[in-house]
Design an enzyme around this catalytic site. Structure first.
Site, PDB file in Angstrom:
ATOM      1  N   HIS A 168      -6.871  70.388  -6.544  1.00 27.59           N
ATOM      2  CA  HIS A 168      -6.517  70.328  -7.961  1.00 27.59           C
ATOM      3  C   HIS A 168      -5.321  69.409  -8.194  1.00 27.59           C
ATOM      4  O   HIS A 168      -4.570  69.573  -9.163  1.00 27.59           O
ATOM      5  CB  HIS A 168      -6.207  71.727  -8.514  1.00 27.59           C
ATOM      6  CG  HIS A 168      -7.264  72.732  -8.204  1.00 27.59           C
ATOM      7  ND1 HIS A 168      -8.430  72.827  -8.903  1.00 27.59           N
ATOM      8  CD2 HIS A 168      -7.332  73.678  -7.224  1.00 27.59           C
ATOM      9  CE1 HIS A 168      -9.181  73.791  -8.398  1.00 27.59           C
ATOM     10  NE2 HIS A 168      -8.543  74.319  -7.370  1.00 27.59           N
ATOM     11  N   SER A 293      -1.175  40.023  -8.010  1.00 30.18           N
ATOM     12  CA  SER A 293      -1.008  40.083  -9.461  1.00 30.18           C
ATOM     13  C   SER A 293      -0.498  38.744  -9.953  1.00 30.18           C
ATOM     14  O   SER A 293       0.365  38.124  -9.307  1.00 30.18           O
ATOM     15  CB  SER A 293      -0.022  41.195  -9.839  1.00 30.18           C
ATOM     16  OG  SER A 293       0.378  41.076 -11.187  1.00 30.18           O
TER      17      SER A 293
END
Length: 446
Positions: A168, A293
């Protein structure tokens, strides 16, 4: 002329070098070649019966006939396409091409037994599963095996590396990195075993599946046995016994579903690796000259796993449509399967792009074990399960509640916090010593 710069689909454009090995199985020329292959082998099978009109056909000529498809060229494919412009029927154009070859060979008296008693789908529904099977065996399986082999290698290399687990999205009982990699190996191999069990089904039985023309011409012959022998033994496929004009595609749909499940596992792998990289559990090998990038010089993005995930999504959308659409046809047939089935190479191509991208990403991984160790050390609360289990064994009152009260607060839980808590327990010194041996890095199970 088509080029990687003019292609509409990135499969034949940007990714041409990655997918070109599928061209011998799924291109238009390949489809034409495998139609020729089926027609030639069918004629030879009729000679082997033999039908009365073919009993004197010179058996040494079989090699010459097989040379037609074994030496099939792009110019041959183009000749058939040129004929198709006139006939407006692709399989009839193949029949005429072979008949012309018979004329060239001086075999004109036998040429009316080319395509004898067949409908076009007897050719399509054998040629396509045949080429699909070859593509799976010769391209797909070696590439997916490369992925599983790499994962198995990493699982062995990292089998003793402790790692904080997350359920979770929250810190959970620690595990070992190698075991988490083996999860994907087991899943992939299980689904590949299921894929291998699905027959490559083919339709072969005349216009509506009943050998009508065969039977009316030669009622004394066992055409069902002939069809089974031709499809099962000569082509290596599995003949469907009761069909309409077309194969019902149920097993083909099962192949699509199986490939989709394997792709889902690869998506799960891609996302986990992406997340581990974002958590700094892995760094990535840097290739000189590459840019991560256009704006941020420091970045090394997990683009290979992202590329894989995107292509797997496209592949699965197409596999989903093929599996849902192909088994449905109005009455004894409609033509919707024809145009859809021509696209089978597309999801296989996107899957191939994805597998190669995943392999590229896996090849860049550099284990950053200090980051894994630091994450374990920052999460001592995860040993609460271990401590309360030992206390349960010892009959300690309300052990779960005691650990819950300790760990579910906003205070920092670290080695010292746990050590202090152990000293407050009303248990023997041997039990305390046993608990003191537990740490996030050692509580990793078996």
């Amino acid at each position: 002329m088509l080029s990687p710069l003019s292609a509409v689909s990135p499969v034949d454009g940007r990714y041409h070098n990655t997918t070109k090995e599928l061209s011998p199985y799924f291109s238009e020329a390949a489809l034409i070649k495998y139609r020729v292959f089926v027609e030639i082998e069918y004629f030879i099978a009729l000679c082997e019966i033999p039908l009365p009109q073919l009993q004197h056909f010179d058996r040494p000529l079989f090699k010459k006939l097989r040379d037609i498809y074994q030496n099939f060229s792009e110019s041959d494919a183009q000749a058939i396409k040129d004929t198709e412009k006139i006939t407006n029927h692709d399989v009839k154009a193949v029949e005429y091409f072979i008949k012309n070859k018979f004329d060239e060979f001086g075999l004109s008296e036998y040429k009316e037994f080319i395509h004898f008693g067949l409908t076009s789908q007897d050719i399509n529904n054998t040629a396509i599963p045949y080429s699909f099977k070859l593509a799976i065996d010769e391209v797909y399986l070696p590439n997916i095996k490369a992925v599983t082999d790499q994962l198995r290698s990493y699982a062995g290399e990292w089998k003793d590396v402790p790692m904080l687990a997350h359920t979770h999205g929250q810190p959970a009982s620690p595990t070992r990195l190698g075991k988490e990699i083996m999860v994907f190996v087991e899943r992939l191999e299980a689904q590949l075993d299921l894929l291998a069990q699905i027959p490559y089904s083919a339709k072969f039985g005349g216009a509506t599946g009943n050998f009508n023309a065969h039977f009316v011409g030669y009622p004394e012959h066992d055409w069902k046995a002939f069809g089974n022998h031709f499809v099962n033994d000569i082509l290596g496929l599995k003949r469907s016994q009761h069909t309409t004009q077309i194969e019902h595609y149920d097993n083909f749909a099962a192949h699509c579903d199986a490939l989709k499940r394997i792709n889902n596992i690869l998506i799960d792998l891609d996302r986990d690796m992406w997340t581990y990289i974002s958590m700094n559990y892995f760094k990535q090998k840097i290739k000189a000259g590459e840019i991560g990038s256009s704006a941020m010089p420091h970045k090394v993005n997990p683009i290979d796993f992202e590329n894989s995930e995107g292509n797997l999504g496209i592949a699965n959308a197409l596999f989903e449509h093929l599996a849902a659409k192909l088994p449905i046809s109005r009455l004894q047939r409609d033509l919707t399967d024809s145009t859809v089935l021509r696209n089978i190479g597309v999801p296989v191509a996107h899957t191939l792009i994805a597998m190669k991208s995943t392999m590229k990403g896996l090849g860049k991984l550099l284990l950053n074990q200090p980051a894994l160790n630091a994450h374990l050390e920052a999460n001592w609360a995860v040993v609460a399960e271990a401590i309360q289990t030992i206390l349960r064994r010892e009959g300690y009152p309300n052990p779960y509640e005691a650990l819950k009260e300790l760990t579910r607060t906003n205070q920092e839980i670290n080695a010292a916090t746990i050590a202090d808590f152990v000293e407050t327990l009303q248990v023997g010194e041997e039990v305390k010593a046993e608990i003191r041996m537990i740490s996030p890095a050692t509580y990793t199970g078996i």
